[in-house]
Design an enzyme around this catalytic site. Structure first.
Site, PDB file in Angstrom:
ATOM      1  N   ASP A 123       0.851  -1.186   0.000  1.00 60.69           N
ATOM      2  CA  ASP A 123       0.000   0.000   0.000  1.00 60.69           C
ATOM      3  C   ASP A 123       0.885   1.234   0.000  1.00 60.69           C
ATOM      4  O   ASP A 123       2.001   1.206   0.511  1.00 60.69           O
ATOM      5  CB  ASP A 123      -0.901   0.015   1.241  1.00 60.69           C
ATOM      6  CG  ASP A 123      -1.987  -1.049   1.198  1.00 60.69           C
ATOM      7  OD1 ASP A 123      -2.522  -1.313   0.111  1.00 60.69           O
ATOM      8  OD2 ASP A 123      -2.305  -1.612   2.258  1.00 60.69           O
ATOM      9  N   ASP A 134      -7.063  -1.483  -4.506  1.00 57.61           N
ATOM     10  CA  ASP A 134      -8.124  -1.169  -3.546  1.00 57.61           C
ATOM     11  C   ASP A 134      -9.098  -0.147  -4.135  1.00 57.61           C
ATOM     12  O   ASP A 134     -10.311  -0.248  -3.949  1.00 57.61           O
ATOM     13  CB  ASP A 134      -7.537  -0.610  -2.248  1.00 57.61           C
ATOM     14  CG  ASP A 134      -6.623  -1.594  -1.537  1.00 57.61           C
ATOM     15  OD1 ASP A 134      -6.746  -2.814  -1.760  1.00 57.61           O
ATOM     16  OD2 ASP A 134      -5.772  -1.132  -0.744  1.00 57.61           O
TER      17      ASP A 134
END
Length: 165
Positions: free
Chosen positions: A116, A130
């Protein structure tokens, strides 16, 4: 007719996987050692992290279980796609969701967690995959909510026209 819409699903899926893999490659090659870089200080940062859990780090360290769960979810999404009304919106929405799920699954295999890096400081750090999942889910919810609204409106109008000649 459904064959036509599979093309949109495929394009959306490939776009999410490509963009997610590209951005993660760039993050791994340039940001991994730096941790976090402020783009707009206090608002938007690029922050390298590997989430070994699911959303919001739930089930951290349970990578094998999460790989199995991801595979089951991907199979369910594919199965469900063939039950949906075949439209461009449903195809693109499902394509975005599948692209995100597949790309994040690749991370689980490659890094034992999900890379991330998008950090708005008021929300957990996330990535392009995401975003694809979120946008796809929002598209499907909005489409079916609108469909339901329009169908109810049409039924009301038909009732009025039948009752009032």
């Amino acid at each position: 007719m459904k064959r036509f819409f599979k093309f949109e699903l495929f394009i959306a899926l490939c776009a999410v996987v490509f963009l997610d893999r590209l951005t993660k490659f760039l993050v791994l090659s340039s940001l991994q050692d730096k941790g976090s870089v402020a783009i707009i200080p206090g608002i938007f940062h690029l922050t390298f992290t590997v989430n070994s859990g699911a959303a919001f780090s739930i089930l951290s360290g349970k990578n094998t279980f999460l790989i199995f769960l991801s595979l089951m979810v991907i199979i369910f999404i594919i199965y469900s796609y063939f039950k949906l009304k075949p439209t461009r919106i449903t195809s693109v929405g499902v394509g975005l969701i599948l692209g995100g799920a597949i790309s994040n699954l690749l991370d689980r295999f490659l890094f034992s967690g999900i890379v991330d890096f998008i950090d708005f400081r008021v929300f957990p750090v996330f990535n392009i995959a995401d975003s694809g999942i979120s946008i796809g889910v929002i598209m499907l919810i909005a489409y079916y909510a609108w469909e339901d609204f329009v169908k109810k409106k049409v039924r009301r109008l038909k009732k009025k026209s039948v009752n009032h000649p």
